[in-house]
Design a protein around this motif. Structure first.
Motif: not given
Length: 622
Positions: A455-459
């Protein structure tokens, strides 16, 4: 009493010292640099001696105390160490005594009477006892032949076993002017030696530093697969099982660890004894007596168990948890093989260990400069453990031996590890930690490098380091991160039990970024519990390959010795060491003259035990 009030006769000669060595200890000559040290003290001059563990440091002051007029005063840090040395001296016919909290008032009175009558050669005291004014007053009324400061590294705040009470020993130079002083230790680097000389006011002393080589020791280090206590305990049990029947020491980092590992070893059939500072003094003494007296016993201990151990036939030392410095490592490993026969030192280590060591140092009350030095020492130890340089060679170079050569028998020499150039991977890992803001643990950093963060975030996916290490295997990244921890390029913030990975020494990190510092990492770390058969030499190998008659004589002599030790309530080895018993079993002497020629049989022991040894051999033959 000043030394110039004693006899003005010529000082004892080195020839007299050699004769005493042969008569009392049964050895024909001095070893290493012993003769140089003894000559200085006999002449009434101060000396500081750094001699290897098992190199006979105590003889360097015991013989001069016996030959020079007056009483030899020995300052020793542990009651166990004093007791052991005094009992061994008494067995050899030397007039020695100790003053500590375990000595009764009646015995104290007798000791002082003997000292005043000139019937005592050596008196052992602790630095705490020496701080008592009444003891100093009594010593002023006696002629002193010398003052010996044993385990002198305890003086230095740069050393691995600093004891504040030792710092006051410098005043002995003023209290007893003209009395020669000798400071001895087995572990002191150049900075520690300088601090010892300054603190003890030994500015004019001759400094004698012998080689730190211990050729009979085979050293190995095993990277822990993970931080699981159960895995580490299992590895220790397996290592001890492979050495079944041999006497050894297992060092643990905590009291709970000692109890846990000792219990597990007993369940596995080993005669294991726990020992730590949380026990009552009498209980510790009883456990020490058991270890010294029982064949094949394994002591599981914290560093509370160390300098007081003088058992000659310890065949292995295992560090379940590594110590905090190379000095401590060499001191503790040095408990093994004091008889000169082959012995092993095996250290289990991992990233969690260095993190624990650094947290302990951070929470200590020591001055900032001292703390920085101790942190550097810890990193040097772990760099050696995880490195690819011959282990004894690395230690000897640390202590200043520039000409040290590879030993040929340690795990590195016998099976050189395969290394790979991990400089690029190191650059990627350091950059990832920096880009992530030093806000995550090692697992998350590795996932980021692999591009597999759940669930890596865009940042995060927008960072230049996202997935930059996808071409490198997961286990390799773990090895690289671990190595960067050992090198101090990465550090861990405890963060209340959830460690965060942060950048370490800024200059070192910049050197890696610029390609000025190469990083080499083992391709496959050793697995815990793996063992290597060493090339066996010396008397242990001789015994294992000896015919049945010699082995039977040796066991008969050990049984005879065990009975004599039980009668006198002393450790068996102070009567005769295994090495001496094996020489007797091999020679099978038929009379006292033949027995007297065997190394380790001095005149006093010949008089006391000679007939018994011959009788034991005779009964065996019958």
């Amino acid at each position: 009493m000043p030394a110039d009030s004693l006899s003005t006769a010529a000082p004892p000669s080195l020839a007299e010292a050699r004769a005493t060595l042969e008569r009392v200890w049964g050895h024909a000559g001095f070893r290493g640099l012993q003769a140089e040290v003894v000559a200085e003290v006999l002449a009434g001059r101060d000396v500081m001696a750094v001699l290897p563990t098992g190199g006979g440091k105590s003889v360097c002051y015991q013989i001069p105390a016996m030959l020079r007029p007056g009483l030899g005063l020995v300052v020793s840090p542990l009651i166990a160490l004093m007791t052991d040395q005094v009992e061994a001296l008494k067995q050899q016919g030397v007039a020695a005594a100790r003053l500590d909290s375990g000595v009764s008032l009646d015995d104290r009175s007798e000791i002082w009477r003997a000292a005043r009558a000139g019937e005592l050669d050596l008196l052992y005291v602790s630095p705490e006892g020496l701080a008592q004014p009444h003891l100093i007053d009594r010593l002023h009324d006696l002629p002193l032949s010398l003052i010996a400061i044993d385990e002198a590294h305890c003086v230095s705040q740069w050393g691995h076993d600093f004891r504040p009470d030792y710092r006051s020993l410098g005043r002995l130079a003023e209290l007893f002017p003209g009395v020669p002083r000798i400071a001895v230790t087995a572990t002191a680097d150049a900075r520690t030696r300088e601090d010892i000389v300054r603190s003890l006011r030994l500015g004019e002393a001759r400094i004698v530093v012998d080689s730190f080589a211990r050729p009979n020791l085979q050293l190995a280090a095993v990277r822990k697969e993970n931080a699981s206590r159960a895995k580490t305990d299992a590895a220790v049990i397996d290592l001890v099982r492979q050495r079944r029947g041999k006497s050894g020491v297992v060092y643990c980092g905590s009291r709970d660890g000692c109890e846990r590992v000792a219990h597990a070893l007993r369940d596995a059939g080993t005669n294991a004894i726990a020992y730590h500072a949380g026990m009552e003094a009498r209980d510790r003494d009883r456990r020490l007596e058991r270890f010294l007296a029982e064949d094949g016993a394994v002591m599981v201990a914290t560093i509370a168990f160390g300098m007081g151990v003088d058992k000659a036939d310890v065949r292995f030392v295992i560090h379940a948890d590594p110590p905090g410095s190379l000095e401590a490592y060499w001191q503790e490993i040095g408990r093994a093989g004091r008889d000169g026969d082959p012995a092993e030192g095996i250290t289990l280590y991992g990233p969690s260990d260095i993190a624990w060591t650094l947290r302990r140092l951070e929470g200590s009350p020591m001055a900032g400069e001292v703390k920085a030095v101790q942190v550097r020492k810890a990193r040097q130890l772990f760099a050696m453990l995880d490195g690819a340089v011959c282990r004894p060679q690395a230690v000897r170079r640390y202590f200043g031996e520039t000409g040290a050569e590879p030993c040929g028998v340690c795990d590195i020499c016998q099976d050189p590890p395969a290394l790979f150039d991990a400089t690029v991977q190191a650059q990627k890992a350091l950059a990832a930690v920096q880009r992530l803001g030093e806000r995550f643990g090692r697992g998350r950093v590795v996932d980021h490098l692999l591009g597999k963060t759940k669930d890596a975030q865009p940042w995060e996916t927008a960072l230049s380091t996202w997935g930059v290490g996808a071409d490198t295997a997961l286990h390799t990244w773990r090895d690289v991160i671990d190595h960067l921890m050992f090198e101090g390029l990465l550090v861990e913030d405890p963060n209340e039990g959830k460690p965060l990975v942060m950048l370490g020494d800024p200059e070192a990190v910049r050197a890696v970024y610029r390609g000025e510092r190469a990083i080499e990492v083992r391709r496959q770390p050793a697995r815990a519990g793996a063992s290597r058969e060493r090339t066996r030499t010396g008397r242990n190998a001789a015994l294992e390959s000896m015919d049945a008659d010699v082995r039977a004589r040796f066991e008969t002599l050990r049984a005879w010795r065990r009975d004599r030790a039980a009668e006198q309530r002393v450790p068996p080895y102070v009567i005769f060491q295994d090495k001496t018993l094996l020489e007797i079993a091999l020679a099978e002497p038929g009379d006292l003259d033949h027995l007297a020629r065997i190394p380790g049989v001095g005149q006093t022991k010949l008089d006391r035990y000679g007939a018994g040894v011959l009788q034991a051999l005779s009964q065996h033959a019958a």
